[in-house]
Design an enzyme around this catalytic site. Structure first.
Site, mmCIF file in Angstrom:
data_model
loop_
_atom_site.group_PDB
_atom_site.id
_atom_site.type_symbol
_atom_site.label_atom_id
_atom_site.label_comp_id
_atom_site.label_asym_id
_atom_site.label_seq_id
_atom_site.Cartn_x
_atom_site.Cartn_y
_atom_site.Cartn_z
ATOM 1 C CB ALA A 233 -1.084 0.006 1.052
ATOM 2 C CG ASN A 234 -0.157 4.602 -1.536
ATOM 3 O OD1 ASN A 234 -1.151 5.299 -0.926
ATOM 4 N ND2 ASN A 234 -0.618 4.197 -2.907
ATOM 5 N NE ARG A 235 4.712 6.947 5.064
ATOM 6 C CZ ARG A 235 5.981 6.482 4.341
ATOM 7 N NH1 ARG A 235 6.048 6.770 3.123
ATOM 8 N NH2 ARG A 235 6.724 5.900 5.289
#
Length: 406
Positions: A210-212
Site C-alpha cells: 500500500a501507500n500513505r
C-alpha cells in the site's frame, strides 16, 4: 465574488473554536459579503470584540439591553436585515437554548426573532456532542429547518481527547454559506467519477502492499463537485475518513477492483483520478500467512506484476469522459514528470504535487499543486486540501461549460 453584498449575521458562541471565526470573517469579506457579528459573553473570553470588529469592519453587538440599539428593537432589526444567520461555534449550550426557544441574551433573541435561514457549525467535546440531550436538541433544530455544517472528527483542545466534535474548518463553513446564498450549480446534470485513497494489494491473508494516501484530497474533490451540482460516483480505496455527503461511494481494495468499479460507472461527463493506486501486485497471493524461518536466513521472494493503469485506461477508453483529470504524485521533477504523464495517459488536466518526505501532502491536510494542461503550467500556492478541491472543481466546471481552458 460569489457573495457580493450578501449580508451574513455571524453569531459567535463561547468555545475554543471561536478563534477560527476570525479566519471565516476574512474569507467572507474576500467573497464580497457584508458581515455583522453578535458575540455571546462567553465568546469574548476566547476572542476580543476589537479583533472581530476590525476584521468585519463593523461594530460588534453583545448586549440585549444596549440603550443605543434597543430603542428601535435592535435584536429584531439584526435578525431581519441579514440574508443568513451563521452560528459558529455552535456550543452545546447555545444549541440547547436555541432548541428550547430561550432568548435571555442577544444571540438567542436574534435566533428566535429571525425569519431568515440559520446555519450552525457545532463545536464541543465528543462526549457532549454524543450526549442524549445534544442529540435531541440537534434533531429539534433540524426539524425546525436549521442547517448544519460539521462537526468533524479529530483531536480536541483537551489533551488526549479525540472524536467527533471539532468545528468545521472556515473553508467548509464558507462553502456551506455559499451553497445557501449563492447556489451556483454549474455542474447540474453532469456526472462524475472520482477515485480516492490508496489501494491494498494482498501478499497473504495478513499483509499487503500500500501507500500513505489518506483519501482526504480525493474525498474533498468529490464533495466539491457535488456542491456544484454534479452527480458524483466516488470509488474509494481503504481509508479511515467518512464518506462525503451527497456522493455515492463504492468501496474497493485493489487496483483491479477500482478499475472495474470505474468502468462500471461509465459513461460519465468527467473523471478525476486522485487515488494513489499501487503500481504493482504480487503475481500469486499466498493462501496462508507466509511464516518466518528463524535461524535460516531465508527471506521470501515476491514475484511482482504490473497493475492496470486506471488513468491511461480511461484516458484512451471507447467511453472516455469528455474531461479526464489525473493526479501526479512525484518526489522530484514534479512538473516535468507531470507533463509527461499528461501526454502519455490521455488526460486533459494533471494536478502535480510533491509527495517527498517531509512535504506533508501524503496524509496531511494541506497541498501545494501545479495544474498542468496543454496550455501550460499554473502553480497554485499551498492551500488546505478543501481549498484545492474547491478551486479544481471550479476549473473543471469552467472547462465543461466551454470557458477558455486553463
Amino acid at each position: 465574488m460569489t457573495l457580493q453584498n450578501r449580508r451574513v449575521l455571524l453569531v459567535i458562541g463561547g468555545g475554543i473554536a471561536a478563534y477560527k471565526v476570525l479566519e471565516l470573517i476574512r474569507r467572507l469579506r474576500d467573497e464580497g459579503a457584508r458581515v455583522r457579528c453578535v458575540m455571546t459573553a462567553a465568546a469574548a473570553e476566547f476572542v476580543t470584540p476589537l479583533s472581530v470588529a476590525t476584521l468585519s469592519a463593523d461594530r460588534v453587538f453583545t448586549n440585549l439591553f444596549d440603550r443605543n440599539d434597543e430603542h428601535d428593537v435592535g435584536h429584531i432589526r439584526l435578525s431581519r436585515e441579514a440574508d443568513l444567520i451563521v452560528v459558529a461555534p455552535a456550543t452545546a449550550d447555545l444549541m440547547a437554548k436555541a432548541a428550547t426557544g430561550a432568548a435571555n441574551d442577544l444571540a438567542r433573541a436574534v435566533l428566535l426573532a429571525s425569519n431568515k435561514p440559520v446555519l450552525m457549525a457545532p463545536a464541543m467535546n465528543p462526549l457532549m456532542w454524543s450526549a442524549a440531550p445534544t442529540r435531541r436538541n440537534h434533531a429539534t433544530l433540524l426539524a425546525d429547518g436549521v442547517q448544519f455544517v460539521g462537526p468533524k472528527s479529530g483531536a480536541m483542545a483537551e489533551a488526549g481527547e479525540a472524536g467527533e466534535g471539532r468545528m468545521a474548518e472556515p473553508a467548509e463553513i464558507l462553502a456551506a454559506i455559499v451553497e445557501q446564498l449563492a447556489p451556483a450549480r454549474p455542474l447540474s446534470g453532469k456526472t462524475f467519477i472520482v477515485t480516492s485513497g490508496p489501494t491494498h494489494e494482498p501478499i497473504d491473508p495478513v499483509r499487503y502492499i500500500a501507500n500513505r494516501s489518506s483519501g482526504k484530497q480525493g474525498h474533498a474533490i468529490a464533495a466539491a463537485l457535488a456542491k456544484l451540482g454534479a452527480e458524483v460516483r466516488l470509488i474509494s480505496g481503504p481509508v479511515s475518513i467518512t464518506d462525503p455527503a451527497g456522493v455515492t461511494t463504492t468501496h474497493v481494495e485493489t487496483a483491479r477492483q477500482m478499475l472495474a468499479a470505474v468502468e462500471s460507472a461509465l459513461p460519465a461527463d468527467g473523471a478525476v483520478f486522485v487515488a494513489a493506486v499501487a503500481d504493482w501486485r504480487v503475481d500469486s497471493v499466498a493462501v496462508d500467512k507466509i511464516k518466518k524461518q528463524p535461524g535460516t536466513g531465508t527471506v521470501p521472494s515476491l514475484s511482482m506484476v504490473e497493475n492496470p493503469d486506471i488513468l491511461a485506461t480511461i484516458g484512451h477508453h471507447a467511453q472516455r469522459p469528455k474531461l479526464v483529470v489525473g493526479f501526479a504524485a512525484e518526489t522530484r521533477d514534479v512538473v516535468a514528470n507531470g507533463e509527461a504523464k499528461l501526454r502519455r495517459k490521455g488526460a486533459d488536466l494533471i494536478v502535480a504535487n510533491d509527495v517527498s518526505a517531509g512535504g506533508g501532502a501524503m496524509g496531511g491536510d494541506r497541498n501545494k499543486v501545479t495544474l498542468l494542461s496543454a496550455a501550460g503550467a499554473e502553480a497554485w500556492p499551498e492551500l488546505d486540501k478543501l481549498e484545492v478541491a474547491e478551486r479544481l472543481a471550479m476549473v473543471i466546471a469552467a472547462r465543461l461549460n466551454g470557458e477558455p481552458p486553463r
